[in-house]
Design a protein around this motif. Sequence first.
Motif, PDB file in Angstrom:
ATOM      1  N   LYS A   1      32.895   4.779  -9.583  1.00 23.47           N
ATOM      2  CA  LYS A   1      32.172   4.636 -10.854  1.00 23.47           C
ATOM      3  C   LYS A   1      32.342   5.920 -11.661  1.00 23.47           C
ATOM      4  N   PRO A   2      32.192   5.835 -12.966  1.00 17.95           N
ATOM      5  CA  PRO A   2      32.185   7.070 -13.748  1.00 17.95           C
ATOM      6  C   PRO A   2      30.970   7.933 -13.386  1.00 17.95           C
ATOM      7  N   ILE A   3      31.188   9.253 -13.351  1.00 18.46           N
ATOM      8  CA  ILE A   3      30.100  10.190 -13.099  1.00 18.46           C
ATOM      9  C   ILE A   3      30.158  11.299 -14.131  1.00 18.46           C
ATOM     10  N   ALA A   4      29.025  12.013 -14.244  1.00 20.54           N
ATOM     11  CA  ALA A   4      28.986  13.134 -15.178  1.00 20.54           C
ATOM     12  C   ALA A   4      28.019  14.179 -14.672  1.00 20.54           C
ATOM     13  N   ILE A   5      28.278  15.419 -15.078  1.00 18.13           N
ATOM     14  CA  ILE A   5      27.277  16.476 -14.975  1.00 18.13           C
ATOM     15  C   ILE A   5      26.779  16.698 -16.395  1.00 18.13           C
ATOM     16  N   ALA A   6      25.449  16.847 -16.543  1.00 15.50           N
ATOM     17  CA  ALA A   6      24.886  16.989 -17.879  1.00 15.50           C
ATOM     18  C   ALA A   6      23.682  17.915 -17.839  1.00 15.50           C
ATOM     19  N   TYR A   7      23.451  18.600 -18.945  1.00 15.53           N
ATOM     20  CA  TYR A   7      22.178  19.290 -19.143  1.00 15.53           C
ATOM     21  C   TYR A   7      21.231  18.311 -19.820  1.00 15.53           C
ATOM     22  N   VAL A   8      20.065  18.079 -19.204  1.00 16.43           N
ATOM     23  CA  VAL A   8      19.069  17.208 -19.843  1.00 16.43           C
ATOM     24  C   VAL A   8      17.726  17.921 -19.881  1.00 16.43           C
ATOM     25  N   ASP A   9      16.880  17.514 -20.827  1.00 22.96           N
ATOM     26  CA  ASP A   9      15.532  18.065 -20.921  1.00 22.96           C
ATOM     27  C   ASP A   9      14.831  17.879 -19.576  1.00 22.96           C
ATOM     28  N   ALA A  10      14.050  18.890 -19.197  1.00 20.46           N
ATOM     29  CA  ALA A  10      13.446  18.908 -17.866  1.00 20.46           C
ATOM     30  C   ALA A  10      12.652  17.626 -17.581  1.00 20.46           C
ATOM     31  N   ALA A  11      12.052  17.041 -18.609  1.00 24.34           N
ATOM     32  CA  ALA A  11      11.242  15.829 -18.422  1.00 24.34           C
ATOM     33  C   ALA A  11      12.073  14.644 -17.931  1.00 24.34           C
ATOM     34  N   TYR A  12      13.394  14.723 -18.101  1.00 23.65           N
ATOM     35  CA  TYR A  12      14.269  13.605 -17.706  1.00 23.65           C
ATOM     36  C   TYR A  12      15.142  13.960 -16.507  1.00 23.65           C
ATOM     37  N   ALA A  13      14.875  15.116 -15.902  1.00 25.63           N
ATOM     38  CA  ALA A  13      15.799  15.642 -14.899  1.00 25.63           C
ATOM     39  C   ALA A  13      15.511  15.146 -13.475  1.00 25.63           C
ATOM     40  N   THR A  14      14.376  14.464 -13.288  1.00 30.82           N
ATOM     41  CA  THR A  14      14.050  14.002 -11.939  1.00 30.82           C
ATOM     42  C   THR A  14      14.943  12.839 -11.542  1.00 30.82           C
ATOM     43  N   PRO A  15      15.538  12.920 -10.350  1.00 30.77           N
ATOM     44  CA  PRO A  15      16.373  11.794  -9.909  1.00 30.77           C
ATOM     45  C   PRO A  15      15.610  10.472  -9.978  1.00 30.77           C
ATOM     46  N   GLY A  16      16.262   9.460 -10.500  1.00 29.09           N
ATOM     47  CA  GLY A  16      15.632   8.158 -10.617  1.00 29.09           C
ATOM     48  C   GLY A  16      14.940   7.904 -11.944  1.00 29.09           C
ATOM     49  N   THR A  17      14.908   8.933 -12.823  1.00 29.95           N
ATOM     50  CA  THR A  17      14.300   8.750 -14.148  1.00 29.95           C
ATOM     51  C   THR A  17      14.910   7.534 -14.846  1.00 29.95           C
ATOM     52  N   GLU A  18      14.032   6.683 -15.374  1.00 26.02           N
ATOM     53  CA  GLU A  18      14.483   5.431 -15.999  1.00 26.02           C
ATOM     54  C   GLU A  18      14.902   5.649 -17.454  1.00 26.02           C
ATOM     55  N   GLY A  19      15.784   4.800 -17.909  1.00 25.51           N
ATOM     56  CA  GLY A  19      16.051   4.712 -19.343  1.00 25.51           C
ATOM     57  C   GLY A  19      17.022   5.733 -19.899  1.00 25.51           C
ATOM     58  N   VAL A  20      17.701   6.454 -19.014  1.00 22.37           N
ATOM     59  CA  VAL A  20      18.645   7.464 -19.502  1.00 22.37           C
ATOM     60  C   VAL A  20      20.005   6.810 -19.759  1.00 22.37           C
ATOM     61  N   ALA A  21      20.611   7.179 -20.881  1.00 19.45           N
ATOM     62  CA  ALA A  21      21.910   6.611 -21.241  1.00 19.45           C
ATOM     63  C   ALA A  21      22.796   7.708 -21.798  1.00 19.45           C
ATOM     64  N   VAL A  22      24.091   7.439 -21.817  1.00 21.35           N
ATOM     65  CA  VAL A  22      25.033   8.343 -22.480  1.00 21.35           C
ATOM     66  C   VAL A  22      25.592   7.610 -23.693  1.00 21.35           C
ATOM     67  N   ASP A  23      25.601   8.310 -24.805  1.00 16.30           N
ATOM     68  CA  ASP A  23      26.157   7.753 -26.040  1.00 16.30           C
ATOM     69  C   ASP A  23      27.685   7.881 -25.970  1.00 16.30           C
ATOM     70  N   ILE A  24      28.328   6.779 -25.622  1.00 20.73           N
ATOM     71  CA  ILE A  24      29.789   6.787 -25.510  1.00 20.73           C
ATOM     72  C   ILE A  24      30.373   6.189 -26.782  1.00 20.73           C
ATOM     73  N   ARG A  25      30.728   7.047 -27.675  1.00 18.59           N
ATOM     74  CA  ARG A  25      31.313   6.659 -28.958  1.00 18.59           C
ATOM     75  C   ARG A  25      30.506   5.549 -29.631  1.00 18.59           C
ATOM     76  N   GLY A  26      29.177   5.765 -29.676  1.00 19.25           N
ATOM     77  CA  GLY A  26      28.316   4.866 -30.436  1.00 19.25           C
ATOM     78  C   GLY A  26      27.562   3.855 -29.603  1.00 19.25           C
ATOM     79  N   THR A  27      27.979   3.616 -28.373  1.00 21.95           N
ATOM     80  CA  THR A  27      27.282   2.663 -27.520  1.00 21.95           C
ATOM     81  C   THR A  27      26.485   3.420 -26.464  1.00 21.95           C
ATOM     82  N   HIS A  28      25.237   3.010 -26.261  1.00 19.14           N
ATOM     83  CA  HIS A  28      24.390   3.675 -25.265  1.00 19.14           C
ATOM     84  C   HIS A  28      24.581   2.997 -23.908  1.00 19.14           C
ATOM     85  N   GLU A  29      25.332   3.648 -23.044  1.00 17.37           N
ATOM     86  CA  GLU A  29      25.648   3.093 -21.728  1.00 17.37           C
ATOM     87  C   GLU A  29      24.635   3.619 -20.713  1.00 17.37           C
TER      88      GLU A  29
END
Lengths: 375, 125
Positions: A333-361
């Motif tokens: 699967k695609p993977i990434a390393i990212a800096y995210v706001d601490a409130a979203y950094a806990t493993p399992g946090t729901e609702g996180v997406a990456v904006d891939i050229r306009g689409t929120h994946e």
Amino acid sequence: MTDAPRRTALDATHRALGATMTDFAGWDMPLRYGSERDEHVAVRTRAGLFDLSHMGEITVTGPQAADLLDHALVGNIGGVKTGRARYTMICDAEGGILDDLIVYRLADREYMVVANASNAQIVLDALTERAAGFDAAVRDDRDAYALLAVQGPESPGILKRLTDADLDGLKYYAGLPGTVAGVDALIARTGYTGEDGFELFVRPEHAVTLWQALTEAGKDAGLVPCGLSCRDTLRLEAGMPLYGHELTRATTPFDAGLGRVVKFEKTTNDGDFVGRTALEAAAARAETAPPRKLVGLIAQGRRVPRAGYPVVAADGAVIGEVTSGAPSPTLGKPIAIAYVDAAYATPGTEGVAVDIRGTHEPYEVVALPFYKRQK
Amino acid sequence: MSNPQQLRYSKEHEWLSAAEDGVSTVGITEHAANALGDVVYVELPEVGKEITAGETCGELESTKSVSDLYAPVNGEIVEINEDVVADPSLVNSAPFEGGWLFKVKISGEPGELLSADEYAAFIQS
């Protein structure tokens, strides 16, 4: 005007193997020889052979070599035993990372500092400047070494065929001088792939001999030549930071989740070093109010996040940025390393997406690394 | 690397088969597939979509990069290769065969397309 890219001692070998070459930090380096995915899998399951001669070696010698390095770098370098290596960083006075480094203690008063190709001049200049007042010499050894790496579970067996050196006694992050295929080498048990493996520092005129001997010795074990492309996906799966992506001058080691490399207590210098005051503040901030944290992201779909893509919350708000991303051959699967706001950094946090050229994946937040080898 | 003689080629590295009943098959060339590296994801236009020569109509994603897919002609998509959606590595392993991307019913005369020899010269230049 640009200078022509530099070529390693193995340049003709790479071309004869049909490598796709790429400009990397002013060097013409092999990107891949065939399929980068096959090269990646070879390192995870068998062995791969890399030319890393673009890395920058700097030798520091003299009675106060340890004192100089304790002053110049964030680690406790005086505490490194002869024959051992240490992952460390060099920071500016504001605590920003100039480079991440591996320092080998070759003798009581002799160290080899290995810098990233893109930062080697910066590191050399900083060490030279910081050496003022110390009884120590900083020597540019970038042209003195070629560097070959054998990585993967079969690498100890392959190397044993070519050397009498005590590889079983060589621990992870250790290095000793020896002979490999009749060539003088510094044999180091280090690497950037998440696998067991060795890095061999040799004189450039010996590089082709050693490459050919390793190729021959590794034939039955399935060793293949590997380029920088799979090196990047291997290190990404292993959660290892890359300068210019996870690490920058605008980032302190604490911001990158690597505060453990900063040693406020040192064997020499009473713990004083360049960047200390700023890093103490960064340590306190990381403890109480971290701005953003480095996390892993695993895709639910198949589109690949790239460095610089925004990380977004369910409401579309930007909560971070991808620093490295690729399809992971090991996870499928695609993977990434990212800096995210601490409130979203806990493993399992729901609702996180990456904006891939306009689409929120949709992406799953996980702890790093993505891959850890079974020992 | 050889480019089949019976195909025509765009400067965006697509190939186009000779039309049968006005329908041509489109893929990317071996040269382009090699330059991309391992293709891991393809996004193709939907069946029924009108495409315009020179405009983007999809995406090819490889380990290290993402590239736009350009329409080589004007026309309507009549079929997409579901096999290549499921297994994008077909683009690398068989770019002129099992790795084809879509079939298009050509409505406008193709723009500037090259012969195999012209394309070979183009990628050498």
